[in-house]
Scaffold this motif. Structure first.
Motif, mmCIF file in Angstrom:
data_model
loop_
_atom_site.group_PDB
_atom_site.id
_atom_site.type_symbol
_atom_site.label_atom_id
_atom_site.label_comp_id
_atom_site.label_asym_id
_atom_site.label_seq_id
_atom_site.Cartn_x
_atom_site.Cartn_y
_atom_site.Cartn_z
ATOM 1 N N ASN A 134 -48.893 -4.676 25.469
ATOM 2 C CA ASN A 134 -48.215 -3.401 25.697
ATOM 3 C C ASN A 134 -46.898 -3.547 26.450
ATOM 4 O OD1 ASN A 134 -50.183 -1.871 24.440
ATOM 5 N ND2 ASN A 134 -51.383 -1.665 26.306
ATOM 6 N N GLY A 135 -46.427 -4.784 26.599
ATOM 7 C CA GLY A 135 -45.180 -4.990 27.327
ATOM 8 C C GLY A 135 -45.275 -4.690 28.807
ATOM 9 N N VAL A 136 -46.502 -4.592 29.351
ATOM 10 C CA VAL A 136 -46.713 -4.250 30.759
ATOM 11 C C VAL A 136 -47.235 -5.479 31.490
ATOM 12 C CG1 VAL A 136 -47.962 -2.778 32.371
ATOM 13 C CG2 VAL A 136 -47.185 -1.850 30.191
ATOM 14 N N ARG A 137 -46.556 -5.872 32.564
ATOM 15 C CA ARG A 137 -46.902 -7.100 33.275
ATOM 16 C C ARG A 137 -47.682 -6.842 34.564
ATOM 17 N NH1 ARG A 137 -41.801 -7.397 31.266
ATOM 18 N NH2 ARG A 137 -41.322 -9.125 29.845
ATOM 19 N N LEU A 141 -49.753 -9.327 37.652
ATOM 20 C CA LEU A 141 -49.535 -9.333 39.098
ATOM 21 C C LEU A 141 -50.817 -9.003 39.853
ATOM 22 C CD1 LEU A 141 -47.440 -9.653 41.320
ATOM 23 C CD2 LEU A 141 -46.922 -7.211 41.099
ATOM 24 N N VAL A 142 -51.568 -8.008 39.381
ATOM 25 C CA VAL A 142 -52.819 -7.631 40.046
ATOM 26 C C VAL A 142 -53.817 -8.781 40.020
ATOM 27 C CG1 VAL A 142 -54.825 -6.116 39.888
ATOM 28 C CG2 VAL A 142 -52.542 -5.164 39.653
ATOM 29 N N ALA A 143 -53.975 -9.410 38.855
ATOM 30 C CA ALA A 143 -54.914 -10.534 38.744
ATOM 31 C C ALA A 143 -54.460 -11.709 39.604
ATOM 32 C CB ALA A 143 -55.035 -10.970 37.278
ATOM 33 N N ALA A 144 -53.151 -11.958 39.626
ATOM 34 C CA ALA A 144 -52.635 -13.074 40.415
ATOM 35 C C ALA A 144 -52.838 -12.840 41.908
ATOM 36 C CB ALA A 144 -51.163 -13.294 40.107
ATOM 37 N N ILE A 145 -52.626 -11.610 42.370
ATOM 38 C CA ILE A 145 -52.829 -11.312 43.789
ATOM 39 C C ILE A 145 -54.302 -11.447 44.155
ATOM 40 C CG2 ILE A 145 -52.773 -9.447 45.490
ATOM 41 C CD1 ILE A 145 -50.163 -8.521 44.206
ATOM 42 N N SER A 146 -55.186 -10.953 43.307
ATOM 43 C CA SER A 146 -56.621 -11.108 43.561
ATOM 44 C C SER A 146 -57.009 -12.583 43.611
ATOM 45 C CB SER A 146 -57.434 -10.393 42.480
ATOM 46 O OG SER A 146 -57.165 -9.006 42.471
ATOM 47 N N ALA A 147 -56.473 -13.366 42.674
ATOM 48 C CA ALA A 147 -56.754 -14.799 42.648
ATOM 49 C C ALA A 147 -56.215 -15.484 43.893
ATOM 50 C CB ALA A 147 -56.165 -15.432 41.389
ATOM 51 N N PHE A 182 -48.295 -1.733 43.282
ATOM 52 C CA PHE A 182 -47.357 -2.299 42.315
ATOM 53 C C PHE A 182 -47.464 -1.715 40.914
ATOM 54 C CE2 PHE A 182 -48.071 -5.734 45.452
ATOM 55 C CZ PHE A 182 -46.764 -5.866 45.912
ATOM 56 N N SER A 183 -48.474 -0.877 40.649
ATOM 57 C CA SER A 183 -48.642 -0.396 39.277
ATOM 58 C C SER A 183 -49.396 0.921 39.280
ATOM 59 C CB SER A 183 -49.409 -1.434 38.441
ATOM 60 O OG SER A 183 -50.768 -1.482 38.843
ATOM 61 N N ASP A 184 -49.672 1.411 38.068
ATOM 62 C CA ASP A 184 -50.455 2.634 37.895
ATOM 63 C C ASP A 184 -51.879 2.331 37.449
ATOM 64 O OD1 ASP A 184 -48.225 4.201 38.537
ATOM 65 O OD2 ASP A 184 -47.513 4.170 36.464
ATOM 66 N N ILE A 185 -52.322 1.112 37.601
ATOM 67 C CA ILE A 185 -53.668 0.732 37.189
ATOM 68 C C ILE A 185 -54.691 1.441 38.063
ATOM 69 C CG2 ILE A 185 -55.280 -1.198 36.970
ATOM 70 C CD1 ILE A 185 -52.932 -3.000 36.396
ATOM 71 N N ALA A 186 -55.713 2.008 37.447
ATOM 72 C CA ALA A 186 -56.731 2.745 38.179
ATOM 73 C C ALA A 186 -57.503 1.827 39.121
ATOM 74 C CB ALA A 186 -57.693 3.419 37.198
ATOM 75 N N VAL A 187 -58.117 2.425 40.128
ATOM 76 C CA VAL A 187 -58.781 1.664 41.179
ATOM 77 C C VAL A 187 -59.969 0.880 40.641
ATOM 78 C CG1 VAL A 187 -60.122 1.868 43.307
ATOM 79 C CG2 VAL A 187 -58.021 3.189 43.025
ATOM 80 N N ILE A 188 -60.810 1.514 39.840
ATOM 81 C CA ILE A 188 -62.043 0.856 39.392
ATOM 82 C C ILE A 188 -61.754 -0.353 38.498
ATOM 83 C CG2 ILE A 188 -64.143 1.141 38.008
ATOM 84 C CD1 ILE A 188 -64.374 3.959 39.090
ATOM 85 N N PRO A 189 -60.909 -0.238 37.470
ATOM 86 C CA PRO A 189 -60.586 -1.445 36.690
ATOM 87 C C PRO A 189 -59.956 -2.546 37.528
ATOM 88 C CG PRO A 189 -59.903 0.516 35.509
ATOM 89 C CD PRO A 189 -60.294 0.958 36.875
ATOM 90 N N ALA A 190 -59.082 -2.195 38.461
ATOM 91 C CA ALA A 190 -58.464 -3.205 39.311
ATOM 92 C C ALA A 190 -59.505 -3.874 40.206
ATOM 93 C CB ALA A 190 -57.362 -2.577 40.165
#
Length: 244
Positions: A134-137, A141-147, A182-190
């Motif tokens: 979807n062209g959204v990065r 960033l969220v996965a990298a910060i969690s990692a 950093f994004s509009d990703i919902a809390v539960i999926p993040a």
């Protein structure tokens, strides 16, 4: 090398992936290729198995192919060829062990361990797919910060029974926080992404502990970047299943 250097290698790999994802597709491809090559070179050293040079090629090349395919395949099939590269790598491992002949040392260990290395090498293509999706990065960033939080928790020299749940919980909390900032990703999926990523990384910490001996630089490179590579595909599928 000391155990903390493995975490530093993993953090450096995450930083390179995030930076390249915001730079250009070619830069991310270059990082993906280098990561696959590093896993290929380092994984046999970490396992301590023979025929390391040959296995480095057989482990690294499928990952390189998967990264190239994920960069240039049209949407939405970014990872359509990844299973084929995995299968080709596994078959090459079996053929190589047959060529070695009967009576060779550590044949079973080489097959099982090298097969795991092929999977880790190829799963790194997920970072590229996640960046292109979807062209959204932001999920990268969220996965990298969690990692990164899980890796930092792994640097604490406490017993594994304490560090393991701490790493999972910390990564699970870092995911939603990064999503909100950093994004509009919902809390539960993040949060789910953070927990899954944290669980994977702390499990690899256990592998290092069980190894129980000092590691060479190639071995540290393989075990440091291997789980980082695997996290890419996890982030992509979580993004696709829970967020899209």
């Amino acid at each position: 090398m000391r155990a903390w250097s493995i975490g530093v290698i993993g953090l450096a790999g995450l930083a390179a992936i995030v930076g390249a994802s915001y730079a250009s597709p070619e830069a991310l491809l270059a990082v993906g290729v280098l990561t696959a090559a590093a896993v290929g070179i380092g994984w046999p050293h970490f396992l301590g198995i023979p025929a390391r040079k040959t296995l480095a090629v057989l482990i690294g090349l499928p990952g390189v192919g998967a990264a190239v395919a994920a960069t240039y395949l049209p949407a939405p099939g970014f990872l359509d060829w990844t299973p084929s590269f995995m299968a080709a790598g596994l078959m090459a491992i079996f053929v190589m062990q047959l060529i070695r002949g009967t009576g060779q040392s550590q044949r079973l260990e080489s097959i099982l361990g090298s097969s795991a290395g092929v999977l880790l090498s190829c799963l790194g293509a997920g970072w590229i797919a996640c960046s292109r999706f979807n062209g959204v990065r932001e999920m990268v960033l969220v996965a990298a910060i969690s990692a990164a939080v899980a890796l930092l928790a792994g640097l604490i020299r406490w017993p594994d029974r304490v560090v393991a749940p701490l790493g999972v919980v910390a990564a699970g909390l870092a995911g939603p926080l990064a999503g909100l900032v950093f994004s509009d990703i919902a809390v539960i999926p993040a949060a789910i992404a953070g927990v899954v990523v944290g669980a994977v990384l702390v499990s690899f910490r256990r592998l290092v502990i069980l190894r129980g001996e000092s590691l060479s630089f190639p071995a540290a490179l393989g075990i440091g970047l291997g789980p980082v590579s695997a996290v890419g595909s996890l982030a992509y599928f979580i993004d696709k299943l829970l967020i899209f």
